[in-house]
Write an enzyme that holds these catalytic residues in place. Structure first.
Site, PDB file in Angstrom:
ATOM      1  N   ASP A  80       0.974  -1.066   0.047  1.00 33.04           N
ATOM      2  CA  ASP A  80       0.062   0.203  -0.033  1.00 33.04           C
ATOM      3  C   ASP A  80       0.741   1.311   0.049  1.00 33.04           C
ATOM      4  OD1 ASP A  80      -2.353   1.362   0.196  1.00 33.04           O
ATOM      5  OD2 ASP A  80      -2.447   1.380   2.365  1.00 33.04           O
ATOM      6  N   GLU A 130      -1.024  -0.669  -9.028  1.00 30.44           N
ATOM      7  CA  GLU A 130      -2.113   0.472  -8.548  1.00 30.44           C
ATOM      8  C   GLU A 130      -1.487   1.631  -8.651  1.00 30.44           C
ATOM      9  OE1 GLU A 130      -4.503  -0.788  -5.401  1.00 30.44           O
ATOM     10  OE2 GLU A 130      -4.655   1.241  -4.547  1.00 30.44           O
ATOM     11  N   GLY A 177      -7.890   7.620   7.761  1.00 29.30           N
ATOM     12  CA  GLY A 177      -8.011   7.643   9.207  1.00 29.30           C
ATOM     13  C   GLY A 177      -9.515   7.743   9.726  1.00 29.30           C
ATOM     14  N   GLY A 210      -9.160   4.679   1.810  1.00 27.27           N
ATOM     15  CA  GLY A 210      -9.913   5.512   2.995  1.00 27.27           C
ATOM     16  C   GLY A 210     -11.276   5.128   3.050  1.00 27.27           C
ATOM     17  N   ALA A 211     -11.614   3.765   3.185  1.00 24.46           N
ATOM     18  CA  ALA A 211     -12.998   3.187   3.056  1.00 24.46           C
ATOM     19  C   ALA A 211     -13.455   2.936   4.517  1.00 24.46           C
ATOM     20  CB  ALA A 211     -13.298   2.314   1.969  1.00 24.46           C
ATOM     21  N   ASN A 252      -9.996  -0.309   0.421  1.00 28.94           N
ATOM     22  CA  ASN A 252      -9.157  -0.276   1.287  1.00 28.94           C
ATOM     23  C   ASN A 252      -9.775  -0.006   2.781  1.00 28.94           C
ATOM     24  OD1 ASN A 252      -7.484  -0.757  -0.770  1.00 28.94           O
ATOM     25  ND2 ASN A 252      -6.082   0.821  -0.197  1.00 28.94           N
TER      26      ASN A 252
HETATM   27  P1  13P Z   1      -9.016   4.025   6.158  1.00 28.82           P
HETATM   28  O1  13P Z   1      -7.994   4.879   6.804  1.00 28.82           O
HETATM   29  O2  13P Z   1     -10.210   4.396   6.021  1.00 28.82           O
HETATM   30  O3  13P Z   1      -9.055   2.534   6.997  1.00 28.82           O
HETATM   31  O4  13P Z   1      -8.243   3.575   4.926  1.00 28.82           O
HETATM   32  C1  13P Z   1      -7.111   2.834   4.683  1.00 28.82           C
HETATM   33  C2  13P Z   1      -6.436   2.952   3.220  1.00 28.82           C
HETATM   34  O5  13P Z   1      -6.982   3.312   2.322  1.00 28.82           O
HETATM   35  C3  13P Z   1      -5.154   2.440   3.165  1.00 28.82           C
HETATM   36  O6  13P Z   1      -4.506   2.669   1.876  1.00 28.82           O
END
Ligand code: 13P
Length: 293
Positions: A80, A130, A177, A210-211, A252
């Site tokens: 990532d 990606e 976050g 960021g999901a 993610n």
């Molecule tokens: P979150 O902080 O929403 O869990 O996102 C994780 C993420 O996108 C890692 O790349």
């Protein structure tokens, strides 16, 4: 079994579902994720951020691959936010079967150059790449521009064609976050932008970073036992489902796992002051992650 990301995302795309990519902080969290994936008989992407890799050490890759080979479900090991070409190449050599190159801090042309270099290295070794970046809550948004800090649909075709990447992370309102929206703000995603992007790139797999949903039940446990995370707001699950019915094939999630793990850890520590066997604390933390998933 360890699977190629391209194959996995193509099945997801054709069948209108998204595969979750879970960020793991250590080996115990990895095992907790695997337990849930096998119980659900569902494919899973194990995602490691460079900071997490610093903490686990590179050798965790071997252990993950060994578990993945024996698993009853498809598993992909993904880097990532690889911030440099060197790191992406190192992870490909370590045996990751997918990497994200995130050169978004660079100028556009330099971003393309670095991304292309990673793509060529990855493809020569059967690995996929990606690309992309998302806006955070702190980013300035130009309100005069319909797209503001979000992904501009006109740019994606140029980027995908010139770099040769296999999937694209798009910015439509999610953020990394636990604090994705300001207190009182209604969570919203720009599905109009998602639709424009998918029209420009028919059949191309899109990724949502960021999901995390930041479930309030997990947050409550954490805050009850000494945590201080007031007013954290995530992405409602209904929106994630809607995105997965469109072209989003990979979603993610890291924050949700951390909140569940640390909340359960805090609770176990609080309730068992006389114990010092680490298993008494780590086991409930792992169980909380499995249950959440
Ligand atoms: P979150 O902080 O929403 O869990 O996102 C994780 C993420 O996108 C890692 O790349």
């Amino acid at each position: 079994m360890l699977l190629n990301m391209k194959n996995l995302l193509s099945v997801a795309k054709d069948n209108h579902f998204a595969v979750p990519a879970f960020n793991i902080s250590d080996y115990s969290m990895f095992l907790a994720v695997m337990k849930a994936a096998e119980a659900e008989n569902a494919p899973v992407i194990i995602e490691i951020h460079p900071h997490e890799l610093d903490c686990t050490g590179d050798d965790i890759t071997e252990s993950i691959k060994a578990v993945a080979h024996k698993a009853s479900v498809p598993v992909v090991l993904h880097l990532d936010h690889g911030k440099s070409v060197e790191l992406c190449k190192k992870c490909i050599d370590l045996g990751f079967n997918s990497v994200m190159i995130d050169a978004s801090a660079e100028e556009y042309e330099e971003n393309i150059r670095q991304t292309k270099e990673v793509v060529e290295y990855a493809h020569a070794r059967g690995v996929v790449a990606e690309l992309g970046a998302i806006a955070g809550i702190e980013d300035d948004v130009n309100v005069d521009d319909k797209y503001g800090a979000f992904t501009h649909p006109d740019q994606v075709v140029d980027f995908v064609t010139r770099t040769g990447i296999d999937s694209l992370a798009i910015a439509i309102g999610t953020a990394h976050g636990a604090y994705k929206f300001k207190p009182g703000q209604n969570p919203q995603l720009r599905f109009d932008i998602l639709e424009e992007i998918q029209e420009k790139l028919p059949g191309f797999p899109l990724v949502l970073h960021g999901a995390s949903s930041v479930p309030q039940a997990s947050l409550k446990v954490l805050n009850t036992y000494g945590g201080k995370m007031p007013e954290a707001i995530g992405i409602p699950e209904t929106m994630l489902r809607e995105a997965s019915r469109k072209a989003v094939c990979k979603i993610n999630v890291g924050t949700d796992l951390r909140v569940a793990y640390v909340g359960a850890l805090r609770k176990a520590l609080y309730e068992n002051p006389e114990k010092f066997d680490a298993r008494a604390f780590i086991t409930p933390a792992m169980d909380a992650v499995t249950a959440l998933i």
